[in-house]
Design a protein around this motif. Sequence first.
Motif, short mmCIF file in Angstrom:
data_model
loop_
_atom_site.label_atom_id
_atom_site.label_comp_id
_atom_site.label_asym_id
_atom_site.label_seq_id
_atom_site.Cartn_x
_atom_site.Cartn_y
_atom_site.Cartn_z
N TRP A 64 1.10 -1.36 -0.01
CA TRP A 64 0.09 -0.01 -0.13
C TRP A 64 0.87 1.23 0.22
CZ3 TRP A 64 -5.31 -0.20 0.01
CH2 TRP A 64 -5.84 -1.84 0.09
N HIS A 65 0.28 2.32 -0.53
CA HIS A 65 0.94 3.60 -0.51
C HIS A 65 0.52 4.55 0.41
CE1 HIS A 65 3.75 6.70 -2.24
NE2 HIS A 65 2.83 7.21 -2.45
N LEU A 66 1.10 5.19 1.28
CA LEU A 66 0.61 6.38 2.17
C LEU A 66 1.21 7.65 1.63
CD1 LEU A 66 -0.94 7.23 4.81
CD2 LEU A 66 1.31 6.80 5.90
N GLN A 67 0.52 8.80 1.68
CA GLN A 67 0.84 10.09 1.33
C GLN A 67 0.08 10.96 2.14
OE1 GLN A 67 1.03 10.84 -3.04
NE2 GLN A 67 1.49 13.18 -2.55
N THR A 68 0.89 12.04 2.63
CA THR A 68 0.10 13.17 3.31
C THR A 68 -0.01 14.29 2.12
OG1 THR A 68 2.21 14.27 3.88
CG2 THR A 68 1.27 12.82 5.50
N ARG A 69 -0.82 15.45 2.67
CA ARG A 69 -0.96 16.56 1.71
C ARG A 69 0.20 17.42 1.93
NH1 ARG A 69 -6.00 18.55 2.22
NH2 ARG A 69 -6.95 16.95 3.48
N GLU A 70 0.11 18.26 1.08
CA GLU A 70 1.28 19.39 1.00
C GLU A 70 1.45 20.21 2.34
OE1 GLU A 70 2.44 23.53 -1.32
OE2 GLU A 70 1.29 21.86 -2.33
N GLY A 71 2.34 20.16 2.90
CA GLY A 71 2.78 20.88 4.05
C GLY A 71 2.64 19.98 5.29
N VAL A 72 2.42 18.61 5.19
CA VAL A 72 2.13 17.69 6.51
C VAL A 72 3.25 16.70 6.41
CG1 VAL A 72 0.52 16.21 7.49
CG2 VAL A 72 -0.39 18.08 6.14
#
Length: 117
Positions: A64-72
């Motif tokens: 699985w791939h986890l990503q945060t939004r910009e600036g987090v």
Amino acid sequence: MSLMFEQTIVRVRAPLVTDRYQNKKRDWDNADRDPVAGVNVQPAGVPVRSEEDTLDRQTTVTAWHLQTREGVDLDLLETDRVEFDGMTLEVDGKVGRWPDPFTGAVHHIEARLKEVD
């Protein structure tokens, strides 16, 4: 508003303890659980990467791939686990912290997770 970062995970961090044989191990029964909203978790790659091992017992590993939004900049370590959508996922390798090219601060993070059935 982006619908991409509307998921919530629970970051699971277990303390490192010493067992009776003086081995260090994670104590998952006494782990801290911290909910984190505003992330994106998707199956990794197309097609979804998975591996099967049938030598001793049926085992399937799915990425699985986890990503945060910009600036987090999420407080996530390679020794943590992630609970998401009824699954417990292990962080697979180092967490990528992508720098902002203008400020040098963290732009966002990405992490590969794996589910082991």
